[in-house]
Design an enzyme around this catalytic site. Structure first.
Site, PDB file in Angstrom:
ATOM      1  N   ALA A  36       0.874  -1.196   0.000  1.00 10.99           N
ATOM      2  CA  ALA A  36       0.000   0.000   0.000  1.00 10.99           C
ATOM      3  C   ALA A  36       0.904   1.238   0.000  1.00 10.99           C
ATOM      4  CB  ALA A  36      -0.966  -0.002   1.183  1.00 10.99           C
ATOM      5  N   LEU A  37       1.786   1.249  -0.994  1.00  9.05           N
ATOM      6  CA  LEU A  37       2.893   2.206  -0.996  1.00  9.05           C
ATOM      7  C   LEU A  37       2.414   3.636  -1.237  1.00  9.05           C
ATOM      8  CD1 LEU A  37       5.442   0.034  -2.996  1.00  9.05           C
ATOM      9  CD2 LEU A  37       5.197   0.265  -0.506  1.00  9.05           C
ATOM     10  N   HIS A  41       7.042   5.849   1.435  1.00  9.69           N
ATOM     11  CA  HIS A  41       7.812   4.661   1.050  1.00  9.69           C
ATOM     12  C   HIS A  41       8.775   4.994  -0.093  1.00  9.69           C
ATOM     13  CE1 HIS A  41       4.151   2.370   2.662  1.00  9.69           C
ATOM     14  NE2 HIS A  41       5.149   1.838   3.337  1.00  9.69           N
ATOM     15  N   GLY A 152      12.345   3.550   7.910  1.00 14.37           N
ATOM     16  CA  GLY A 152      11.889   4.926   8.087  1.00 14.37           C
ATOM     17  C   GLY A 152      11.942   5.360   9.547  1.00 14.37           C
ATOM     18  N   GLN A 153      12.329   6.611   9.730  1.00 12.82           N
ATOM     19  CA  GLN A 153      12.323   7.217  11.063  1.00 12.82           C
ATOM     20  C   GLN A 153      10.898   7.344  11.600  1.00 12.82           C
ATOM     21  OE1 GLN A 153      15.115   8.204  12.800  1.00 12.82           O
ATOM     22  NE2 GLN A 153      13.719   8.705  14.478  1.00 12.82           N
ATOM     23  N   ASP A 155       8.767   5.055  11.994  1.00 18.01           N
ATOM     24  CA  ASP A 155       8.611   3.983  12.997  1.00 18.01           C
ATOM     25  C   ASP A 155       9.882   3.951  13.834  1.00 18.01           C
ATOM     26  OD1 ASP A 155       6.022   2.380  12.055  1.00 18.01           O
ATOM     27  OD2 ASP A 155       7.120   3.047  10.299  1.00 18.01           O
ATOM     28  N   ARG A 192      -1.975   3.655   6.661  1.00 18.13           N
ATOM     29  CA  ARG A 192      -3.213   3.692   7.450  1.00 18.13           C
ATOM     30  C   ARG A 192      -3.957   5.020   7.286  1.00 18.13           C
ATOM     31  NH1 ARG A 192      -0.027   0.269  11.251  1.00 18.13           N
ATOM     32  NH2 ARG A 192      -1.107  -1.739  11.290  1.00 18.13           N
TER      33      ARG A 192
HETATM   34  P1  AMP Z   1       5.260  -0.143   6.370  1.00 16.95           P
HETATM   35  O1  AMP Z   1       4.859  -0.520   4.991  1.00 16.95           O
HETATM   36  O2  AMP Z   1       4.293   0.755   7.054  1.00 16.95           O
HETATM   37  O3  AMP Z   1       5.688  -1.330   7.198  1.00 16.95           O
HETATM   38  O4  AMP Z   1       6.559   0.746   6.206  1.00 16.95           O
HETATM   39  C1  AMP Z   1       7.689   0.281   5.511  1.00 16.95           C
HETATM   40  C2  AMP Z   1       8.851   1.193   5.790  1.00 16.95           C
HETATM   41  O5  AMP Z   1       8.524   2.511   5.345  1.00 16.95           O
HETATM   42  C3  AMP Z   1       9.172   1.318   7.285  1.00 16.95           C
HETATM   43  O6  AMP Z   1      10.581   1.340   7.456  1.00 16.95           O
HETATM   44  C4  AMP Z   1       8.546   2.638   7.651  1.00 16.95           C
HETATM   45  O7  AMP Z   1       9.187   3.264   8.741  1.00 16.95           O
HETATM   46  C5  AMP Z   1       8.749   3.423   6.379  1.00 16.95           C
HETATM   47  N1  AMP Z   1       7.797   4.533   6.297  1.00 16.95           N
HETATM   48  C6  AMP Z   1       6.447   4.451   6.300  1.00 16.95           C
HETATM   49  N2  AMP Z   1       5.907   5.680   6.258  1.00 16.95           N
HETATM   50  C7  AMP Z   1       6.945   6.548   6.249  1.00 16.95           C
HETATM   51  C8  AMP Z   1       7.055   7.974   6.236  1.00 16.95           C
HETATM   52  N3  AMP Z   1       5.966   8.752   6.227  1.00 16.95           N
HETATM   53  N4  AMP Z   1       8.277   8.526   6.228  1.00 16.95           N
HETATM   54  C9  AMP Z   1       9.391   7.742   6.262  1.00 16.95           C
HETATM   55  N5  AMP Z   1       9.358   6.406   6.274  1.00 16.95           N
HETATM   56  C10 AMP Z   1       8.157   5.807   6.268  1.00 16.95           C
END
Ligand code: AMP
Length: 284
Positions: A36-37, A41, A152-153, A155, A192
């Site tokens: 759900a990029l 991402h 990503g910072q 999380d 989300r």
């Molecule tokens: P997820 O798909 O939510 O598991 O995120 C995958 C990676 O993208 C993780 O390392 C997240 O911290 C990073 N990420 C998600 N949203 C953001 C954002 N708004 N800024 C920076 N990194 C992000």
């Protein structure tokens, strides 16, 4: 840039596509995601390109990191659209395994545990979350054997725990952090955010507003900063705050009044039925 992105669904084909022996000196960056990029991402993909010759993105909604009653079933899944975005971002491979591929012996018995740092903040509200995250991240590292991995910072606790795991288990790769990508109104980009409808989308900006208010008061100390953040939250009484806390940026341990040095202010809140997290770096 439009490139040919190969979608890999099995561990065997991923191992042979990415085999260290066949890399001819080329470095590989792994970007783990749940799909759900969004533009947040994509900033990780750009960073990956800067740090390595080849980029592999994993897309896997990991059941092990969702607790009972969380949004595992509802989590948005849109592999075809994600692959099109990754093609434009110049990503070489997408590893998109099934649950059966990742966990042939479900429920899995061998796990990585996050320890005390995994039980505070997010861990208090999602008790099994970080064990699930670290376990799947360790598996992805073992499958892709990347030279670097990008997190990503956004999380921040996950990033700190992954760094800790890499150090504790002597894993042979480097972790690179990507700054938080935000919407123009300050809301941290997140898969989300797609759940936010109507007035909740505007209300959701209270997380970044609370962090900004807290950061602006940081020169007056930890208590003043947290109080300023809580006052900002008070402007949106329907938003349920799970936590607003400060941790030492180096150790990720909670700090209180009197602390000086680099810190992170972290928050989680529920806007309608959507749970969001955000954080900001500050100096006390
Ligand atoms: P997820 O798909 O939510 O598991 O995120 C995958 C990676 O993208 C993780 O390392 C997240 O911290 C990073 N990420 C998600 N949203 C953001 C954002 N708004 N800024 C920076 N990194 C992000």
């Amino acid at each position: 840039m439009l490139c040919v992105t190969t979608v890999l669904q099995t561990i065997a084909e991923t191992r042979s596509a990415l085999a260290r022996d066949g890399r001819a000196g080329q470095t590989v960056a792994l970007v783990p995601t749940m799909g759900a990029l969004h533009d947040g991402h994509l900033s990780l993909m750009r960073l990956a390109r800067q740090h390595a010759d080849r980029v592999v993105v994993s897309i896997f909604v990991n059941p092990l990191q969702f607790g009972p009653g969380e949004d595992y079933d509802a989590y948005p899944r849109q592999l075809d659209a994600d692959v099109r975005l990754l093609e434009r971002a110049g990503v070489d491979w997408v590893f998109a395994p099934s649950v059966e591929q990742m966990y042939p012996n479900w429920p899995t018995t061998t796990m990585v545990t996050a320890g005390d740092a995994g039980r505070i903040l997010e861990g208090e509200f999602r008790p099994t979350h970080f064990d699930g995250v670290l376990t799947v991240v360790a598996k992805l590292f073992a499958i892709a054997q990347p030279d670097i991995a990008i997190f990503g910072q956004k999380d921040a606790q996950q990033l700190a725990l992954v760094r800790r795991m890499v150090a504790d288990l002597n894993l042979p790769l480097r972790i690179v952090a990507a700054p938080i990508a935000r919407e123009p109104d300050g809301l941290a980009r997140s898969s989300r955010n797609a759940y936010l409808v109507g007035a909740d989308r505007e209300r959701a900006t209270v997380l970044s507003r609370a962090l900004a208010a807290a950061a602006a008061a940081a020169t007056s100390g930890v208590s003043a900063a947290l109080a300023a953040g809580r006052s900002a939250y008070d402007t949106e009484p329907s938003v349920q705050v799970d936590y607003l806390e400060a941790v030492d940026a180096a150790t990720f341990t909670p700090v209180s009044e009197g602390f000086t040095g680099d810190a992170l202010l972290l928050t989680a809140a529920r806007v309608g039925s959507t749970r969001l997290i955000d954080n900001v770096e500050v100096k006390f």
